[in-house]
Scaffold this motif. Structure first.
Motif, PDB file in Angstrom:
ATOM      1  N   ARG A 180       1.032  -1.216   0.240  1.00  0.00           N
ATOM      2  CA  ARG A 180      -0.048   0.147   0.097  1.00  0.00           C
ATOM      3  C   ARG A 180       1.012   1.335  -0.278  1.00  0.00           C
ATOM      4  NH1 ARG A 180      -4.800  -1.248   4.375  1.00  0.00           N
ATOM      5  NH2 ARG A 180      -5.223  -3.289   3.323  1.00  0.00           N
ATOM      6  N   ASP A 235      -7.485   7.254   3.081  1.00  0.00           N
ATOM      7  CA  ASP A 235      -8.062   6.084   2.893  1.00  0.00           C
ATOM      8  C   ASP A 235      -7.223   4.537   2.023  1.00  0.00           C
ATOM      9  OD1 ASP A 235     -10.827   3.989   2.470  1.00  0.00           O
ATOM     10  OD2 ASP A 235      -9.931   5.217   0.015  1.00  0.00           O
ATOM     11  N   GLN A 236      -6.043   5.504   0.738  1.00  0.00           N
ATOM     12  CA  GLN A 236      -5.516   4.909   0.174  1.00  0.00           C
ATOM     13  C   GLN A 236      -4.550   3.813   1.268  1.00  0.00           C
ATOM     14  OE1 GLN A 236      -1.955   7.874  -1.013  1.00  0.00           O
ATOM     15  NE2 GLN A 236      -3.171   9.294   0.026  1.00  0.00           N
ATOM     16  N   TRP A 237      -4.368   4.375   2.707  1.00  0.00           N
ATOM     17  CA  TRP A 237      -3.874   3.079   2.980  1.00  0.00           C
ATOM     18  C   TRP A 237      -4.426   2.482   4.411  1.00  0.00           C
ATOM     19  CZ3 TRP A 237      -0.837   7.916   4.189  1.00  0.00           C
ATOM     20  CH2 TRP A 237      -0.129   8.699   3.016  1.00  0.00           C
ATOM     21  N   ARG A 281      -7.815   1.434   3.812  1.00  0.00           N
ATOM     22  CA  ARG A 281      -8.378   1.298   2.767  1.00  0.00           C
ATOM     23  C   ARG A 281      -9.896   0.471   3.347  1.00  0.00           C
ATOM     24  NH1 ARG A 281      -4.597  -1.516  -2.023  1.00  0.00           N
ATOM     25  NH2 ARG A 281      -3.740   0.123  -2.444  1.00  0.00           N
ATOM     26  N   VAL A 310      -8.460  14.627  -2.680  1.00  0.00           N
ATOM     27  CA  VAL A 310      -8.196  13.021  -2.658  1.00  0.00           C
ATOM     28  C   VAL A 310      -9.838  12.324  -2.306  1.00  0.00           C
ATOM     29  CG1 VAL A 310      -6.505  13.204  -2.947  1.00  0.00           C
ATOM     30  CG2 VAL A 310      -8.057  13.285  -0.421  1.00  0.00           C
TER      31      VAL A 310
END
Length: 580
Positions: free
Chosen positions: A234, A300-302, A304, A472
């Motif tokens: 991630r 959230d990109q990490w 999820r 984002v």
């Protein structure tokens, strides 16, 4: 001397068999060591290692059940190329055994709502840096304690855990030893106070005070579960690599400070650090500011949608620009690390443990040198001079900051700078410069002179994000634990009948700020340390504050912003951090 055993249960009984006794001019006789080191964090461990290697009989006292159980850190430990000492130089194998991941990438995110402008500041991170690793204090400090115990045993000392040093022993007005809750006093030729940001010894000696909230930061941290492979995937890194992320802007209710995220081996350290005076003035609640970071779409990109919090913790952090003591010594006492205000927080530069290591080893070096010259009583003077000559003090209290603060932190100048940055002209300048701002953020010189105002922490990053940021969004949401759940997940050994904090003035005017600023308290939350109470008296209402020390995480915040008498719990009592 017999070896000091690391046994918190049998500490008091075994102590009676140690060492020689020394007549210090009173009816009582006390055990005597050449050196006592109080605290087995990086600074204390460095001092003990350097002393032992020079044949100095050294006793190390640790308040926790083991080193690290009382310590919290944001999580990055540096080895500077210019430093006189590094922790791996003092403890071979340290990085392999006690650290988490090397930090190989460093980013800062400017945030305005859902817009984010990200700059790569790895060049700043690598300036004067031999290496930098993420660490967790329980793992790191307990490993250091084991190494220190073996070293000090060889010279007739050892490490004694579960013991609280509560003050200094004086004879004829001179500091000659240390007093304890669990033991009789012990005298020494050298006393090293490495007992942290809430140091009883530094305060007893008059080398630290808690008068000014603007001298301190408050850090709050969550350690979040994430396995090693997931972190690699991630964060886009390989095994043996790590990433640091800083966050500032408008997501923290206007409080001066920001957030951080560091990758560990199999977890993340995520937290916030704010100027305590700003936190108090805004009546912001630390746990909510942390949650604002955790739930921002950027993360959230990490995450999820997956979030498993291992531990919640907090501590005070000294602002070395204001409180790093230029003469951190008194009689036989020398003070190192957070206890001496040696925490460098200058813009994106956040360094403390490395300076504690240098200071601890320099204090030991100074004592050995002074003893060799037949003047051990001058060890403190030698230590202060070494801090200056080795460049440590210049990093902690940079001249450039003093000049910028003299102008930039005055009310009119501060307000004017904020208006200019937020104006049409200021926004146009940001848009025109654009990505070249990354070079400014990466400047060690500029970082060292950033004034402690709203402009660099809130206004500037917000304007940058609004003008050049990208939006984002998050498809998934996480729900952090409630404050009640966070307290419930911590481990406590409550010292029933011996509260370590006394509320001296329970009026709202004197102590009400603690209800919001304490990291385990909040308005309308009845389970924290500090709680609001409205009492009916003769037909009128009186707003008061009540205190329950059981949920305390021993950060010391309330000692600065409320009218209290504050001390650490007795040895081994109170909160026990498993991550740190």
């Amino acid at each position: 001397m017999a070896d000091a055993e690391r046994d918190p249960e049998g500490a008091a009984a075994e102590a009676a068999d140690w060492g020689e006794t020394t007549d210090v001019g009173s009816e009582e006789e006390y055990e005597h060591y050449e050196a006592i080191v109080v605290g087995c964090g990086p600074g204390g461990a460095a001092a003990a290692a350097a002393l032992s290697r020079n044949g100095v009989e050294t006793l190390v006292i640790e308040r926790g059940v083991e080193a690290g159980s009382k310590n919290v850190s944001g999580g990055l430990l540096y080895a500077e190329e210019s430093a006189p000492y590094t922790i791996d130089g003092l403890f071979p194998g340290f990085r392999e055994e006690a650290a988490e991941r090397p930090i190989t990438e460093y980013y800062i995110h400017n945030v305005a709502g859902e817009k984010v402008a990200t700059f790569d500041i790895t060049d700043l991170h690598e300036h004067d840096t031999e290496w930098s690793d993420a660490v967790l204090r329980r793992k790191m400090d307990s490993w250091l304690e084991a190494q220190v115990h073996e070293m000090t045993r060889e010279t007739g000392g050892g490490v004694l855990s579960g013991v609280r040093a509560n003050g200094l022993l004086r004879e004829d007005g001179e500091i000659v030893g240390v007093t304890f809750d669990e033991l009789d006093p012990v005298t020494a030729d050298l006393i090293v106070a490495a007992d942290g940001v809430n140091s009883e010894l530094a305060r007893d000696a008059g080398l630290m005070d808690w008068e000014n909230p603007e001298d301190w930061f408050q850090g709050v941290k969550a350690v979040v579960e994430m396995d090693s492979g997931t972190i690699d995937d991630r964060f886009g890194i390989d095994e043996g690599e790590g990433v640091a992320h800083l966050v500032s802007g408008d997501l923290f209710e206007g409080v001066r400070g920001g957030g951080f995220l560091y990758t560990n081996q199999a977890s993340l350290s995520i937290g916030t650090v704010f100027h305590l005076d700003s936190l108090a003035e805004e009546r912001a609640e630390p746990h909510e500011l942390l949650d604002a970071l955790l739930t921002h779409p950027l993360l959230d990109q990490w995450f999820r949608g997956e979030y498993d919090e291992r531990e919640y913790s907090a501590k005070l952090v000294p602002d070395s620009k204001k409180v790093a003591h230029p003469e951190p010594h008194e009689d036989r006492l020398v003070v190192v690390g957070d206890a001496a205000g040696q925490m460098q927080a200058q813009g994106p530069i956040i360094k403390g443990m490395n300076h504690a290591v240098s200071a601890g080893a320099l204090a030991a070096e100074a004592f050995v040198e002074a003893r060799t010259r037949g003047e051990p009583h001058r060890a403190g003077e030698y230590y202060a001079e070494k801090l200056r000559s080795e460049g440590v003090m210049a990093k902690l209290r940079p001249r450039g900051y003093r000049a910028s603060a003299a102008v930039g932190e005055r009310g009119p100048a501060e307000r004017a700078a904020d208006r200019v940055v937020a104006s049409r002209v200021g926004r146009k300048a940001v848009s025109t410069i654009g990505g070249r701002l990354q070079r400014l953020y990466s400047s060690p010189t500029l970082s060292s002179i950033v004034p402690d105002t709203r402009t660099p922490y809130v206004t500037m990053p917000t304007v940058i994000a609004e003008e050049i940021g990208e939006r984002v969004t998050a498809d998934r949401e996480i729900e952090p634990p409630s404050l009640e759940e966070r307290i419930g997940d911590l481990t406590y050994d409550t010292d029933i009948g011996n509260p370590h904090i006394e509320l001296l003035d329970n009026s709202w005017q004197a102590s009400g700020t603690a209800v919001t600023a304490c990291p385990v308290s909040a308005m309308e939350f009845g389970g924290g340390c500090y709680r609001e109470e409205v009492v009916q008296t003769n037909g009128s209402e009186e707003r008061l504050v009540s205190l329950d020390t059981q949920p305390c995480v021993e950060c010391g915040t309330c000692a600065v912003i409320a009218d209290t008498h504050w001390e650490h719990p007795r040895g081994g009592k109170g909160v026990e951090f498993k991550q740190g």
